[in-house]
Design an enzyme around this catalytic site. Structure first.
Site, PDB file in Angstrom:
ATOM      1  N   CYS A  26       0.836  -1.187   0.000  1.00 57.94           N
ATOM      2  CA  CYS A  26       0.000   0.000   0.000  1.00 57.94           C
ATOM      3  C   CYS A  26       0.878   1.246   0.000  1.00 57.94           C
ATOM      4  O   CYS A  26       2.010   1.208   0.458  1.00 57.94           O
ATOM      5  CB  CYS A  26      -0.878   0.010   1.245  1.00 57.94           C
ATOM      6  SG  CYS A  26      -1.777  -1.520   1.475  1.00 57.94           S
ATOM      7  N   GLU A  37      12.198 -15.150 -17.235  1.00 58.32           N
ATOM      8  CA  GLU A  37      11.857 -13.736 -17.079  1.00 58.32           C
ATOM      9  C   GLU A  37      10.922 -13.275 -18.213  1.00 58.32           C
ATOM     10  O   GLU A  37       9.981 -12.515 -17.978  1.00 58.32           O
ATOM     11  CB  GLU A  37      13.149 -12.905 -17.045  1.00 58.32           C
ATOM     12  CG  GLU A  37      12.987 -11.407 -16.973  1.00 58.32           C
ATOM     13  CD  GLU A  37      12.227 -10.899 -15.750  1.00 58.32           C
ATOM     14  OE1 GLU A  37      11.954 -11.667 -14.820  1.00 58.32           O
ATOM     15  OE2 GLU A  37      11.860  -9.711 -15.768  1.00 58.32           O
ATOM     16  N   LYS A  39       7.321 -11.734 -17.513  1.00 59.15           N
ATOM     17  CA  LYS A  39       6.929 -10.407 -18.010  1.00 59.15           C
ATOM     18  C   LYS A  39       5.612 -10.513 -18.773  1.00 59.15           C
ATOM     19  O   LYS A  39       4.698  -9.738 -18.566  1.00 59.15           O
ATOM     20  CB  LYS A  39       7.979  -9.835 -18.982  1.00 59.15           C
ATOM     21  CG  LYS A  39       9.252  -9.339 -18.378  1.00 59.15           C
ATOM     22  CD  LYS A  39       9.224  -7.887 -17.946  1.00 59.15           C
ATOM     23  CE  LYS A  39       8.944  -7.735 -16.484  1.00 59.15           C
ATOM     24  NZ  LYS A  39       9.798  -8.272 -15.491  1.00 59.15           N
ATOM     25  N   ARG A  54       2.162   1.169  -6.063  1.00 55.98           N
ATOM     26  CA  ARG A  54       2.284   0.314  -4.879  1.00 55.98           C
ATOM     27  C   ARG A  54       1.014  -0.495  -4.613  1.00 55.98           C
ATOM     28  O   ARG A  54       1.039  -1.499  -3.918  1.00 55.98           O
ATOM     29  CB  ARG A  54       2.560   1.172  -3.646  1.00 55.98           C
ATOM     30  CG  ARG A  54       3.994   1.599  -3.580  1.00 55.98           C
ATOM     31  CD  ARG A  54       4.261   2.291  -2.279  1.00 55.98           C
ATOM     32  NE  ARG A  54       5.669   2.199  -1.983  1.00 55.98           N
ATOM     33  CZ  ARG A  54       6.200   1.284  -1.193  1.00 55.98           C
ATOM     34  NH1 ARG A  54       5.439   0.390  -0.610  1.00 55.98           N
ATOM     35  NH2 ARG A  54       7.482   1.266  -0.975  1.00 55.98           N
ATOM     36  N   ASN A  81      -0.174   0.260   6.341  1.00 49.49           N
ATOM     37  CA  ASN A  81       0.405  -0.690   5.392  1.00 49.49           C
ATOM     38  C   ASN A  81       0.937  -1.853   6.223  1.00 49.49           C
ATOM     39  O   ASN A  81       1.669  -1.631   7.183  1.00 49.49           O
ATOM     40  CB  ASN A  81       1.556   0.004   4.629  1.00 49.49           C
ATOM     41  CG  ASN A  81       2.167  -0.891   3.567  1.00 49.49           C
ATOM     42  OD1 ASN A  81       1.677  -1.977   3.306  1.00 49.49           O
ATOM     43  ND2 ASN A  81       3.240  -0.428   2.960  1.00 49.49           N
ATOM     44  N   GLY A  82       0.546  -3.080   5.892  1.00 48.60           N
ATOM     45  CA  GLY A  82       1.027  -4.231   6.657  1.00 48.60           C
ATOM     46  C   GLY A  82      -0.135  -5.113   7.084  1.00 48.60           C
ATOM     47  O   GLY A  82      -1.256  -4.966   6.589  1.00 48.60           O
ATOM     48  N   TRP A 108      -3.641  -2.111  -1.461  1.00 47.65           N
ATOM     49  CA  TRP A 108      -3.517  -3.411  -2.129  1.00 47.65           C
ATOM     50  C   TRP A 108      -4.104  -4.390  -1.117  1.00 47.65           C
ATOM     51  O   TRP A 108      -3.517  -4.613  -0.065  1.00 47.65           O
ATOM     52  CB  TRP A 108      -2.052  -3.719  -2.415  1.00 47.65           C
ATOM     53  CG  TRP A 108      -1.824  -4.929  -3.259  1.00 47.65           C
ATOM     54  CD1 TRP A 108      -1.799  -4.981  -4.624  1.00 47.65           C
ATOM     55  CD2 TRP A 108      -1.534  -6.260  -2.796  1.00 47.65           C
ATOM     56  NE1 TRP A 108      -1.531  -6.263  -5.038  1.00 47.65           N
ATOM     57  CE2 TRP A 108      -1.361  -7.070  -3.943  1.00 47.65           C
ATOM     58  CE3 TRP A 108      -1.416  -6.858  -1.540  1.00 47.65           C
ATOM     59  CZ2 TRP A 108      -1.073  -8.439  -3.866  1.00 47.65           C
ATOM     60  CZ3 TRP A 108      -1.128  -8.214  -1.457  1.00 47.65           C
ATOM     61  CH2 TRP A 108      -0.962  -8.977  -2.627  1.00 47.65           C
ATOM     62  N   GLU A 168       2.637 -11.268 -16.494  1.00 47.69           N
ATOM     63  CA  GLU A 168       2.365 -10.144 -15.587  1.00 47.69           C
ATOM     64  C   GLU A 168       1.557  -9.041 -16.256  1.00 47.69           C
ATOM     65  O   GLU A 168       0.615  -8.521 -15.685  1.00 47.69           O
ATOM     66  CB  GLU A 168       3.694  -9.488 -15.147  1.00 47.69           C
ATOM     67  CG  GLU A 168       4.375 -10.110 -13.970  1.00 47.69           C
ATOM     68  CD  GLU A 168       5.652  -9.346 -13.605  1.00 47.69           C
ATOM     69  OE1 GLU A 168       5.869  -9.184 -12.413  1.00 47.69           O
ATOM     70  OE2 GLU A 168       6.431  -8.931 -14.489  1.00 47.69           O
ATOM     71  N   HIS A 199      10.139 -32.817 -22.360  1.00 50.21           N
ATOM     72  CA  HIS A 199       9.679 -33.646 -21.238  1.00 50.21           C
ATOM     73  C   HIS A 199       8.389 -33.096 -20.634  1.00 50.21           C
ATOM     74  O   HIS A 199       8.202 -33.140 -19.417  1.00 50.21           O
ATOM     75  CB  HIS A 199      10.775 -33.726 -20.170  1.00 50.21           C
ATOM     76  CG  HIS A 199      12.043 -34.332 -20.671  1.00 50.21           C
ATOM     77  ND1 HIS A 199      12.163 -35.669 -20.973  1.00 50.21           N
ATOM     78  CD2 HIS A 199      13.233 -33.774 -20.978  1.00 50.21           C
ATOM     79  CE1 HIS A 199      13.383 -35.918 -21.424  1.00 50.21           C
ATOM     80  NE2 HIS A 199      14.056 -34.780 -21.442  1.00 50.21           N
ATOM     81  N   LYS A 259       4.173  -3.369  -6.887  1.00 46.08           N
ATOM     82  CA  LYS A 259       5.597  -3.196  -7.174  1.00 46.08           C
ATOM     83  C   LYS A 259       6.452  -3.784  -6.063  1.00 46.08           C
ATOM     84  O   LYS A 259       7.501  -4.353  -6.297  1.00 46.08           O
ATOM     85  CB  LYS A 259       5.877  -1.701  -7.331  1.00 46.08           C
ATOM     86  CG  LYS A 259       7.320  -1.347  -7.626  1.00 46.08           C
ATOM     87  CD  LYS A 259       7.644  -1.658  -9.050  1.00 46.08           C
ATOM     88  CE  LYS A 259       9.084  -1.416  -9.394  1.00 46.08           C
ATOM     89  NZ  LYS A 259       9.519  -2.264 -10.514  1.00 46.08           N
TER      90      LYS A 259
END
Ligand code: G6P
Length: 616
Positions: free
Chosen positions: A2, A489, A493, A27, A100-101, A74, A496, A512, A611
């Site tokens: 947040c 990666e 990307k 955030r 936040n938390g 968030w 996401e 496989h 983020k």
């Protein structure tokens, strides 16, 4: 996670807070809210969705007060609703709180408070904490020379288990904010006749560049003209005021459509900044100022352990490959979230590294603490100066790439790759890498920014490819050796930011399992540069082609592929192995970016992501 902003001064608090929240939207963007003290009460405006929604809502509330708090959420406890948005106000209307938390023991607090007649309008742990502050505030006597609000917050936090970064506003204390942290970052912005608090420098840098990084267990009282810091057990803290080295333009996207696009194209300069001053005078090795470990101590090290999350873990995996290849030393790499609970046996003489762009990722921080608890020295590769990880590590290397705002990491990733490669060189030169080999690697690393510039020239071509492939629902990314993590990666990307299902695999391992997915509907992106196993990668391509899978091949300039093998070809400039992962990252970043744009996705704020993940 947040985003938090608090302001106390002479300006309209809501305007400045909303401006700050916009910079922090990366955030968290489930909901946003602001609370301002005015005309003897606390006026709250909050709304689900983006800060733009809040802005409209705030206009209806005519927020004119000069002390206020604001938040982008968030969601953790409770769904995405207006009621669950912050700020929360206690049921007696006296305290407003942003948080936040996660408060782990909120259920027992809630039961206690319900018994005392407090009521709850939301499902959040934050509202419970807010009411507990109100409870203590109502009971706390007014004592001359003491601050009742500060004391009530202290009392409350002594009962709180979990993590928090909070800012508190009280209805009968205009012109005061109380803020405290444990496990969630908070920064005080020290202004001229005004003071701010935020979860991130980006929110305050337009007002001041003088900041104080609050530490875990600290609590601060802010007024327009003063600030003081102490601990939960009432010990005064002498603040250290730091200067932020970047300015507001670094946190704005300028002429680019998205921060991600800006950050992709910033990479040549970002790499130059990350390597500046970090090569020895004789040009044969790397040097780092902040490792806090002598070369003699370094020579005692027998193995390395790297921990991180997300994209940073992929950078660790490339670094693992390069240290093993160039320095011939064993390296282990683990998800920070797994390492912290796995209780894995560590060998003596192991040097521990964590990598984290933000320096606040809770799992990475927990892995750092776990390794330190076991008696290991922990170094950090980190971008955000003054972050919790930077402070708690025994030493480290700053990435120096400026603020990264796009949720999908790009310039931070390639700078981590660069620093990993420089570490491989540094360690190699302490062992059996020759002077000549060192000089060659230094020259290759110095050439990385220009190679990246060259790779970026493919952007229009990659954009055209993206248009042709954006409708797919599945994609494979395949690479080998140091490019296997780049395949991971690339897949990360793409999923996401475009929500296309994608998997990264070592190219030969594809037969496989993932080969079962291959059809004309599932394209494969092959990272296939010239090198010792190029012919093996060609064989894997043949296996895909035989099953009608479309192929996008990333190859070295000048490569002639067998006719009809690849449907699309993207070239990268020829380069030394040490910089190859950096150069090969560019096409996968661009491909994902342009596919997401083509699909109309909100590239900088992909759904459900944040983020910096400061909760478990
Ligand atoms: C989040 C971000 C990723 C990032 C990861 C680790 O999941 O969305 O982009 O790679 O956290 O972040 P860090 O700040 O520790 O590098």
């Amino acid at each position: 996670m947040c985003g938090i902003v608090g302001y106390v001064g002479k300006q309209k608090a809501a305007t400045l807070i909303i401006e700050g929240l916009k910079r922090l939207e990366y955030r968290g963007y489930d909901s946003a809210g602001v609370a301002v003290w005015q005309n003897g009460h606390i006026e709250v405006a909050k709304k689900t969705g983006r800060v733009a929604n809040l802005e409209k809502e705030a206009a209806r509330h005519k927020l004119t007060g000069t002390t206020g708090i604001g938040h982008t959420r968030w969601a953790t406890h409770g769904g995405v609703t207006d009621a669950n948005a912050h700020p929360h106000v206690s049921s007696d209307g006296r305290i407003a709180l942003i948080h936040n938390g996660v408060i782990e023991n909120y259920a027992s607090m809630k039961k206690f408070l319900a018994g005392k007649g407090y009521t709850f309008a939301s499902e959040t742990d934050t509202e419970v904490l807010c009411n507990l502050i109100a409870y203590h505030y109502a009971k706390e006597p007014e004592v001359a020379g003491e601050n009742r609000l500060l004391d009530s917050v202290r009392k409350t936090l002594r009962h709180a288990h979990g993590t928090y970064g909070i800012v508190v506003l009280a209805v009968d204390r205009p012109g005061e904010l109380v803020t405290a942290r444990k496990g969630s970052p908070l920064i005080l912005g020290i202004g001229d006749g005004e003071n701010l608090v935020a979860s991130d420098v980006a929110a305050i840098v337009s007002r001041t560049q003088s900041v104080v990084y609050l530490k875990d267990g600290e609590i601060a009282l802010l007024t327009a003209g003063s600030f003081s810091i102490s601990t939960l057990d009432e010990t005064d803290v002498t603040p250290v005021i730091d200067k932020v080295t970047w300015s507001i333009s670094d946190a704005e996207k300028g002429d680019y459509a998205h921060f991600m696009e800006k950050e992709i194209f910033e990479q040549p300069v970002a790499l130059e900044n990350a390597m500046r001053g970090r090569f020895s005078e004789d040009g044969s090795t790397a040097q780092f100022g902040g490792l806090n470990i002598t070369p003699a101590e370094f020579r005692q090290i027998e193995r390395f352990m790297f921990c991180a999350c997300g994209t940073a873990l992929h950078a660790c995996m490339v670094t693992e490959h390069q240290i093993e290849r160039f320095a011939r030393m064993p390296v282990e790499c683990d998800y920070a979230s797994e390492f912290r609970y796995r209780n894995s046996p560590l060998f003596p003489n192991t040097l521990f590294f964590v990598m984290s762009q933000s320096g606040e990722t809770i799992d990475t921080l927990a892995a750092l603490r776990e390794a330190k608890r076991k008696g290991y020295k922990v170094l950090a590769v980190n971008n955000v100066v003054g972050s919790t990880i930077a402070r708690e590590a025994d030493g480290g290397i700053y990435q120096h790439v400026g603020p990264e705002v796009g949720v999908a990491s790009t310039k931070a990733f390639t700078s981590q790759l660069l620093i990993g490669a420089m570490l491989a060189l540094y360690i190699g030169r302490m062992r059996d890498l020759s002077f000549g080999a060192g000089v060659r690697m230094v020259n290759a690393l110095k050439g990385a920014p220009d190679l990246v510039r060259k790779a970026l020239e493919q952007a229009p071509h990659i954009r055209a490819i993206a248009k042709r492939y954006a409708h797919h629902t599945d994609m494979l990314f395949l690479g080998r050796l140091s490019l296997y993590p780049i395949a991971l990666e690339g897949a990360l990307k793409l999923k996401e930011i475009s929500y296309i299902h994608a998997e990264g695999y070592p190219a030969a391992e594809m037969k496989h399992g993932p080969i079962a997915l291959v059809s004309e509907k599932c394209p494969s992106v092959f990272l296939a540069p010239q090198g010792e196993i190029f012919s093996k990668i060609l064989s894997s391509m043949q296996e895909i082609k035989a099953r009608k899978g479309p192929i996008i091949a990333v190859v070295t300039e000048g490569t002639e592929l067998p006719a009809g093998l690849a449907d699309e070809i993207i070239t990268i400039p020829a380069c030394e192995e040490i910089v190859l992962p950096i150069v090969a990252s560019i096409p996968v970043q661009l491909l994902s970016y342009y596919i997401a744009v083509e699909r109309g996705c909100d590239v900088d704020k992909p759904r459900n992501l944040a983020k910096s993940v400061t909760v478990e």
